[in-house]
Design an enzyme around this catalytic site. Structure first.
Site, PDB file in Angstrom:
ATOM      1  CG  HIS A   1       4.099  -5.450  -6.918  1.00 15.41           C
ATOM      2  ND1 HIS A   1       5.084  -6.390  -6.916  1.00 15.41           N
ATOM      3  CD2 HIS A   1       4.707  -4.261  -7.052  1.00 15.41           C
ATOM      4  CE1 HIS A   1       6.252  -5.787  -7.019  1.00 15.41           C
ATOM      5  NE2 HIS A   1       6.061  -4.500  -7.115  1.00 15.41           N
TER       6      HIS A   1
HETATM    7  C1  UD1 Z   1       5.779   0.510  -5.375  1.00 15.37           C
HETATM    8  C2  UD1 Z   1       6.850   0.783  -6.429  1.00 15.37           C
HETATM    9  C3  UD1 Z   1       7.333  -0.517  -7.052  1.00 15.37           C
HETATM   10  C4  UD1 Z   1       7.765  -1.502  -5.964  1.00 15.37           C
HETATM   11  C5  UD1 Z   1       6.600  -1.694  -5.005  1.00 15.37           C
HETATM   12  C6  UD1 Z   1       6.914  -2.674  -3.904  1.00 15.37           C
HETATM   13  C7  UD1 Z   1       6.509   2.905  -7.619  1.00 15.37           C
HETATM   14  C8  UD1 Z   1       6.113   3.536  -8.901  1.00 15.37           C
HETATM   15  N1  UD1 Z   1       6.315   1.589  -7.526  1.00 15.37           N
HETATM   16  O1  UD1 Z   1       4.653  -0.027  -6.043  1.00 15.37           O
HETATM   17  O2  UD1 Z   1       8.424  -0.260  -7.892  1.00 15.37           O
HETATM   18  O3  UD1 Z   1       8.133  -2.730  -6.547  1.00 15.37           O
HETATM   19  O4  UD1 Z   1       6.287  -0.417  -4.434  1.00 15.37           O
HETATM   20  O5  UD1 Z   1       5.747  -2.944  -3.186  1.00 15.37           O
HETATM   21  O6  UD1 Z   1       6.984   3.572  -6.732  1.00 15.37           O
HETATM   22  N2  UD1 Z   1      -1.110   0.378  -0.707  1.00 15.37           N
HETATM   23  C9  UD1 Z   1      -1.587  -0.032   0.521  1.00 15.37           C
HETATM   24  N3  UD1 Z   1      -0.762   0.101   1.587  1.00 15.37           N
HETATM   25  C10 UD1 Z   1       0.495   0.641   1.502  1.00 15.37           C
HETATM   26  C11 UD1 Z   1       0.945   1.074   0.249  1.00 15.37           C
HETATM   27  C12 UD1 Z   1       0.130   0.918  -0.839  1.00 15.37           C
HETATM   28  O7  UD1 Z   1      -2.686  -0.523   0.648  1.00 15.37           O
HETATM   29  O8  UD1 Z   1       1.177   0.724   2.537  1.00 15.37           O
HETATM   30  C13 UD1 Z   1      -1.996   0.204  -1.883  1.00 15.37           C
HETATM   31  C14 UD1 Z   1      -2.771   1.445  -2.206  1.00 15.37           C
HETATM   32  O9  UD1 Z   1      -4.009   1.061  -2.689  1.00 15.37           O
HETATM   33  C15 UD1 Z   1      -1.955   2.062  -3.329  1.00 15.37           C
HETATM   34  C16 UD1 Z   1      -1.403   0.833  -4.037  1.00 15.37           C
HETATM   35  O10 UD1 Z   1      -1.188  -0.119  -3.004  1.00 15.37           O
HETATM   36  O11 UD1 Z   1      -2.695   2.894  -4.146  1.00 15.37           O
HETATM   37  C17 UD1 Z   1      -0.125   1.063  -4.775  1.00 15.37           C
HETATM   38  O12 UD1 Z   1       0.876   1.574  -3.899  1.00 15.37           O
HETATM   39  P1  UD1 Z   1       2.084   2.454  -4.493  1.00 15.37           P
HETATM   40  O13 UD1 Z   1       2.994   2.864  -3.403  1.00 15.37           O
HETATM   41  O14 UD1 Z   1       1.533   3.540  -5.351  1.00 15.37           O
HETATM   42  O15 UD1 Z   1       2.835   1.478  -5.478  1.00 15.37           O
HETATM   43  P2  UD1 Z   1       3.234  -0.057  -5.362  1.00 15.37           P
HETATM   44  O16 UD1 Z   1       2.345  -0.812  -6.282  1.00 15.37           O
HETATM   45  O17 UD1 Z   1       3.332  -0.524  -3.954  1.00 15.37           O
END
Ligand code: UD1
Length: 357
Positions: free
Chosen positions: A206
């Protein structure tokens, strides 16, 4: 009545919740502990399920920041946290790991005149393309107390001449995994997915630096195609699924009949799946150490790691995103060394409680 320290924990993403569990249990009787959820993760599978499984109280605040660009996310969190901090009488704010919520929590608390403690301080991958690496460096430089999980982490902090006090506390993963193993004995995930122990590889990916590169995604799917004789279980993160669809690669992934695509799992099902895997392939930081503690060989699809101890111990192989290296490691690589206690003795939360309360 004795005055208890007023402590707030800022959490927002999956790996933050896991680390909150042992700290909350260690400090809750010795402090007034407030839990603030930024809302970075909001899907049930990425957030609420962790609070349920670890029997954590409902957060006192949820800032509902949600998804967006890095600057939007961090900026909104800082603003909304400040509104709470300026009205609060917290003695200390604890932040965990390296997510955007970690950095926002540290910055906002520090600028509101509240002391900051960073759990899992001093880790470095030395890869500045990773948002997490920048979050780590900035958070460490904002913190008053730095709880470093390993000697390498202590050395990194000393080399950077950080302002705060450094303590080698060992890593929380030891106690988290011990607890999760006990609870996950009830998990029915193997039956549910019709899997025999040690008959499959568990795969996760991810990280932005992987998912945002079409070449990396193709390299992985090609590895899956070549490994057609090996069953691969892939709990897919919403970010990864979204990007695969955007780049028109999702259909190609679905054609890999050896790959079992499933929704993100709760922690206990995930630990059960990890413990019974033949190997793990991942770009996660946490999974590298958790698989080590479970004695499951880990293939890391990155060019570097912040958990170098697991590589030195012989149980973590860094392949980068090179299809041939991944395929070779998945088929043939077997660690030959014994597991040693390189991540501490499982007393980390007690050590931190004694330092803070
Ligand atoms: C975040 C952390 C990463 C951690 C990961 C665990 C940062 C920079 N990264 O990354 O270190 O390993 O969490 O999962 O903080 N999304 C959903 N539902 C949610 C949350 C996110 O659909 O509940 C999708 C959205 O499209 C979003 C994307 O995932 O834009 C990325 O989510 P984000 O919280 O920005 O970062 P992670 O990739 O989850």
């Amino acid at each position: 009545m004795e005055n208890k320290a007023k402590i707030a924990s800022v959490v927002g993403a999956r790996p933050n919740f896991v680390k909150l569990y042992p700290i909350h249990n260690a400090i809750r009787n010795y402090s007034e502990h407030t839990i603030i959820h930024t809302g970075q993760h909001y899907d049930y599978e990425l957030s609420e399920t962790f609070f349920k499984e670890f029997d954590l109280p409902k957060p006192h605040y949820n800032l509902n920041v949600g998804s967006g660009t890095q600057a939007f996310q961090i900026g909104e969190m800082i603003k909304r946290l400040e509104a709470i901090f300026l009205k609060s009488d917290f003695d200390l704010v604890i932040v965990y790991g390296d997510t955007n919520s970690t950095l926002a929590g540290a910055f906002s608390a520090m600028r509101s005149g509240i002391k900051v403690a960073h759990v899992e301080a001093g880790l470095r991958s030395f890869d500045r393309r990773m948002p997490e690496e920048i979050n780590r460096i900035l958070t460490d430089n904002l913190s008053d107390y730095l709880f470093a999980p390993t000697e390498t982490a202590v050395r990194n902090l000393k080399n950077e001449h950080v302002y705060g006090k450094i303590f080698n506390t060992g890593d929380l993963s030891v106690e988290i995994i011990n607890h999760a193993i006990k609870l996950s004995s009830k998990s029915k995930i193997l039956d549910h997915l019709e899997l025999e122990p040690k008959s499959y590889i568990l795969f996760t990916m991810h990280r932005a630096e992987n998912t945002d590169s079409k070449d990396s995604l193709i390299a992985i799917i090609h590895a899956f195609e070549l490994l057609s004789e090996i069953k691969i279980v892939f709990p897919i993160h919403p970010r990864t699924k979204k990007v695969l669809k955007e780049k028109n690669l999702y259909e190609r992934l679905l054609k890999c009949k050896n790959v079992k695509l499933i929704k993100p799992l709760g922690y206990l099902d995930f630990v059960k799946l990890m413990k019974n895997a033949n190997k793990v392939i991942t770009d996660s930081g946490g999974i590298q150490k958790e698989s080590y503690l479970l004695a499951v060989p880990c293939i890391t699809i990155r060019n570097n790691t912040e958990w170098i101890e697991t590589v030195d111990a012989g149980w973590n192989l860094i392949t980068g995103m090179h299809t041939n290296k991944i395929v070779k490691a998945a088929r043939n690589w077997i660690p030959t060394t014994k597991i040693k206690p390189i991540l501490g003795d499982g007393r980390t939360s007690t050590i931190i409680k004694d330092l803070l309360c």
